[in-house]
Scaffold this motif. Structure first.
Motif, PDB file in Angstrom:
ATOM      1  N   GLY A  88      -9.278   3.278   6.157  1.00 39.09           N
ATOM      2  CA  GLY A  88      -7.710   3.059   4.842  1.00 39.09           C
ATOM      3  C   GLY A  88      -8.325   1.476   4.221  1.00 39.09           C
ATOM      4  N   PHE A  89      -9.212   1.001   3.594  1.00 42.12           N
ATOM      5  CA  PHE A  89      -8.849  -0.382   3.003  1.00 42.12           C
ATOM      6  C   PHE A  89      -9.393   0.285   1.868  1.00 42.12           C
ATOM      7  N   ILE A  90      -8.920  -0.287   0.678  1.00 42.67           N
ATOM      8  CA  ILE A  90      -9.893  -0.605  -0.240  1.00 42.67           C
ATOM      9  C   ILE A  90     -11.341  -0.725  -0.468  1.00 42.67           C
ATOM     10  N   VAL A  91     -11.819  -1.105  -1.591  1.00 38.85           N
ATOM     11  CA  VAL A  91     -13.608  -0.788  -1.699  1.00 38.85           C
ATOM     12  C   VAL A  91     -13.363  -0.984  -3.294  1.00 38.85           C
ATOM     13  N   ALA A  92     -13.934  -2.520  -3.112  1.00 44.44           N
ATOM     14  CA  ALA A  92     -14.102  -3.171  -4.474  1.00 44.44           C
ATOM     15  C   ALA A  92     -14.773  -3.142  -5.445  1.00 44.44           C
ATOM     16  N   ALA A  93     -15.963  -2.981  -5.000  1.00 47.47           N
ATOM     17  CA  ALA A  93     -17.254  -3.085  -5.169  1.00 47.47           C
ATOM     18  C   ALA A  93     -18.260  -1.885  -4.385  1.00 47.47           C
ATOM     19  N   THR A  94     -19.559  -1.982  -5.149  1.00 48.52           N
ATOM     20  CA  THR A  94     -19.959  -1.036  -4.142  1.00 48.52           C
ATOM     21  C   THR A  94     -21.354  -1.517  -4.472  1.00 48.52           C
ATOM     22  N   ILE A  95     -22.521  -2.283  -3.588  1.00 54.97           N
ATOM     23  CA  ILE A  95     -23.556  -2.544  -3.567  1.00 54.97           C
ATOM     24  C   ILE A  95     -24.782  -1.717  -4.381  1.00 54.97           C
ATOM     25  N   VAL A  96     -25.320  -1.715  -5.115  1.00 52.59           N
ATOM     26  CA  VAL A  96     -26.469  -0.392  -6.150  1.00 52.59           C
ATOM     27  C   VAL A  96     -28.143  -0.535  -4.916  1.00 52.59           C
ATOM     28  N   GLN A  97     -28.700   1.328  -5.140  1.00 52.51           N
ATOM     29  CA  GLN A  97     -29.234   1.074  -4.396  1.00 52.51           C
ATOM     30  C   GLN A  97     -30.883   0.318  -3.360  1.00 52.51           C
ATOM     31  N   ALA A  98     -31.165  -0.659  -5.035  1.00 51.74           N
ATOM     32  CA  ALA A  98     -32.000  -1.447  -4.993  1.00 51.74           C
ATOM     33  C   ALA A  98     -31.768  -2.875  -4.498  1.00 51.74           C
ATOM     34  N   GLY A  99     -30.515  -2.932  -4.619  1.00 54.38           N
ATOM     35  CA  GLY A  99     -29.869  -4.369  -3.770  1.00 54.38           C
ATOM     36  C   GLY A  99     -29.540  -4.027  -2.138  1.00 54.38           C
ATOM     37  N   LEU A 100     -29.582  -2.966  -1.963  1.00 54.95           N
ATOM     38  CA  LEU A 100     -29.062  -2.813  -0.233  1.00 54.95           C
ATOM     39  C   LEU A 100     -30.008  -3.448   0.166  1.00 54.95           C
ATOM     40  N   TRP A 101     -31.353  -3.460   0.398  1.00 57.79           N
ATOM     41  CA  TRP A 101     -32.399  -4.505   1.272  1.00 57.79           C
ATOM     42  C   TRP A 101     -31.773  -6.282   1.555  1.00 57.79           C
ATOM     43  N   LYS A 102     -30.990  -6.135   0.949  1.00 58.44           N
ATOM     44  CA  LYS A 102     -31.030  -8.239   0.818  1.00 58.44           C
ATOM     45  C   LYS A 102     -29.697  -8.114   1.657  1.00 58.44           C
ATOM     46  N   LEU A 103     -28.794  -7.184   2.191  1.00 53.36           N
ATOM     47  CA  LEU A 103     -28.268  -6.932   3.085  1.00 53.36           C
ATOM     48  C   LEU A 103     -28.738  -7.048   4.741  1.00 53.36           C
ATOM     49  N   GLY A 104     -29.947  -6.877   4.812  1.00 53.78           N
ATOM     50  CA  GLY A 104     -30.571  -7.358   6.003  1.00 53.78           C
ATOM     51  C   GLY A 104     -31.296  -8.759   6.474  1.00 53.78           C
TER      52      GLY A 104
ATOM     53  N   GLY B  62       0.653  -1.095  -0.261  1.00 53.36           N
ATOM     54  CA  GLY B  62      -0.462  -0.331  -0.068  1.00 53.36           C
ATOM     55  C   GLY B  62       0.476   1.192  -0.161  1.00 53.36           C
ATOM     56  N   GLY B  63       1.803   0.846  -0.358  1.00 51.86           N
ATOM     57  CA  GLY B  63       2.726   2.267  -0.398  1.00 51.86           C
ATOM     58  C   GLY B  63       2.800   3.017   1.341  1.00 51.86           C
ATOM     59  N   VAL B  64       2.605   4.170   1.062  1.00 52.00           N
ATOM     60  CA  VAL B  64       2.491   5.203   2.195  1.00 52.00           C
ATOM     61  C   VAL B  64       1.846   5.042   3.107  1.00 52.00           C
ATOM     62  N   ALA B  65       0.486   4.578   2.610  1.00 50.87           N
ATOM     63  CA  ALA B  65      -0.899   4.359   3.030  1.00 50.87           C
ATOM     64  C   ALA B  65      -0.932   2.582   4.093  1.00 50.87           C
ATOM     65  N   GLY B  66       0.294   2.039   3.706  1.00 54.65           N
ATOM     66  CA  GLY B  66       0.689   0.595   4.602  1.00 54.65           C
ATOM     67  C   GLY B  66       1.316  -0.407   4.553  1.00 54.65           C
ATOM     68  N   GLY B  67       1.984  -1.077   4.540  1.00 51.71           N
ATOM     69  CA  GLY B  67       2.876  -2.296   3.935  1.00 51.71           C
ATOM     70  C   GLY B  67       1.959  -3.574   3.325  1.00 51.71           C
ATOM     71  N   HIS B  68       0.235  -4.041   3.764  1.00 52.51           N
ATOM     72  CA  HIS B  68      -0.047  -5.019   2.060  1.00 52.51           C
ATOM     73  C   HIS B  68      -1.337  -3.892   1.824  1.00 52.51           C
ATOM     74  N   PRO B  69      -0.923  -4.834   0.224  1.00 51.02           N
ATOM     75  CA  PRO B  69      -1.831  -4.240  -0.620  1.00 51.02           C
ATOM     76  C   PRO B  69      -3.706  -4.030  -0.691  1.00 51.02           C
ATOM     77  N   SER B  70      -3.661  -4.234   0.590  1.00 45.54           N
ATOM     78  CA  SER B  70      -5.327  -3.921   0.349  1.00 45.54           C
ATOM     79  C   SER B  70      -5.481  -2.112   1.408  1.00 45.54           C
ATOM     80  N   ASN B  71      -3.863  -1.695   1.455  1.00 45.59           N
ATOM     81  CA  ASN B  71      -4.135   0.141   2.347  1.00 45.59           C
ATOM     82  C   ASN B  71      -3.814   0.695   1.654  1.00 45.59           C
ATOM     83  N   ILE B  72      -5.061   1.339   1.697  1.00 54.80           N
ATOM     84  CA  ILE B  72      -5.244   2.716   0.934  1.00 54.80           C
ATOM     85  C   ILE B  72      -4.748   4.180   2.059  1.00 54.80           C
ATOM     86  N   LEU B  73      -4.692   5.126   1.618  1.00 52.61           N
ATOM     87  CA  LEU B  73      -4.945   6.395   2.701  1.00 52.61           C
ATOM     88  C   LEU B  73      -6.297   6.896   2.806  1.00 52.61           C
ATOM     89  N   ASP B  74      -6.606   7.181   4.408  1.00 54.90           N
ATOM     90  CA  ASP B  74      -8.054   7.058   4.256  1.00 54.90           C
ATOM     91  C   ASP B  74      -8.820   7.805   3.273  1.00 54.90           C
TER      92      ASP B  74
END
Length: 338
Positions: free
Chosen positions: A284-300, A245-257
């Protein structure tokens, strides 16, 4: 004195909590919007579809406050007036004074009667109770939703406890018993498909094309350590497009906040976490994808241990169309007399 305080003293129609179960909180849709910049995710109903559907059955506005019940083992009593009630969400046995009340259906409860929800064996994980007039608690930052981590909103900013009295708003008499048409009810399952868009941190800068293919084709097991903050999924050894993650940290999933989106799939080392309605607004971690508004209800309704999730990639145009379809579904046209 607030409406809730008057109800506690027995001077206001309301409900009394007899058994709160694993966790029951006052929630609403869409929650505390516009507060991400101040550090608040929206809270609100984790399954907004079931919450809104229950409100429609009870004759309320879709944004009225109701009760989110996790897993079941919940009981409440209506006090000082007859009230229309509806329960939507996970499969569970629901009774009013011992008589069955099917989920996705409303009925009038006489004053003093008791509604009980047994433990849900699934599919699904949460149920939503709407009462005619809605739960009347004071809005905090524009919402009645409970945010337990911040101890604000809802009833005293906490999960409900035995003996709590909640005031009700005026219900105008309420509609006759109705039910959600079987052909338009949402499908609950143990194998879920949730619509998502890639990014904001995906291939080729943070993950490889192979990582993203795995992300959208794998069936991800839901981890037992899941809650309203985040739904944790089974770990995965990603390839990553960079060695650290460079300056954000040693693991490649790290990013600056940076800010996190609601429904973002956060890659925390080797563990994907879907950020829930009480999730962190930045990190300070990457977000690979984002659930769309119409799919958020399924989380519950994702049940820890046993449920699995596949993500279906959609375009921005499809996401907008899915949201319009969901809004069209949530209308009086989806109901029939019970």
């Amino acid at each position: 004195m607030t409406e809730a305080a008057r109800a506690t003293r027995g001077q206001q129609p309301g409900i009394e909590i007899v058994e709160p179960g694993l966790q029951a909180t006052v929630q609403e849709h869409p929650g505390r919007t516009g507060m991400l910049g101040q550090g608040f995710f929206p809270s609100g109903a984790m399954d907004s579809l079931a919450m809104r559907a229950a409100n429609i059955l009870a004759g309320n506005a879709q944004n009225a406050a109701g009760i989110e019940v996790t897993l079941g083992n919940f009981a409440m009593r209506v006090v000082h007036r007859d009230s229309v009630v509806a329960v939507c969400g996970a499969d569970a046995e629901v009774t009013v004074d011992g008589e069955p009340l099917p989920t996705w259906q409303s009925r009038r409860m006489p004053a003093g009667s008791e509604l009980r929800i047994a433990i849900s064996t699934g599919p699904g994980f949460r149920l939503y109770v709407a009462v005619g007039g809605g739960i009347d608690v004071p809005p905090v930052f524009g919402s009645r939703a409970t945010y337990t981590m911040g101890a604000l909103g809802g009833y005293e900013g906490r999960p409900l406890a035995k003996g709590d009295r909640l005031a009700l708003g005026p219900d105008g008499g309420g509609p006759s018993p109705r039910r959600w048409r079987p052909d338009v009810r949402p499908d609950y399952a143990r194998e879920w498909e949730i619509e998502a868009m890639r990014g904001p941190q995906a291939a080729p800068d943070f993950l490889t094309d192979g990582d993203m293919e795995t992300f959208f084709t794998r069936a991800w097991a839901v981890d037992r350590n899941s809650d309203r903050t985040g739904v944790r999924l089974a770990s995965q050894r990603f390839e990553f497009a960079r060695s650290s993650g460079g300056v954000a940290g040693g693991h490649p999933s790290n990013i600056l906040d940076n800010p996190y989106p609601v429904g973002g799939v956060n890659i925390n080392g080797d563990m994907p976490v879907i950020l829930g309605p009480d999730g962190p607004t930045a990190g300070g971690f990457i977000v690979a994808a984002t659930i769309v508004q119409a799919g958020l209800w399924k989380l519950g309704q994702l049940r820890p241990i046993g449920d699995r999730v596949r993500f279906r990639e959609v375009s921005a145009e499809e996401a907008v169309e899915l949201d319009a379809q969901l809004d069209a579904l949530l209308s009086e046209n989806s109901l029939e007399d019970a």
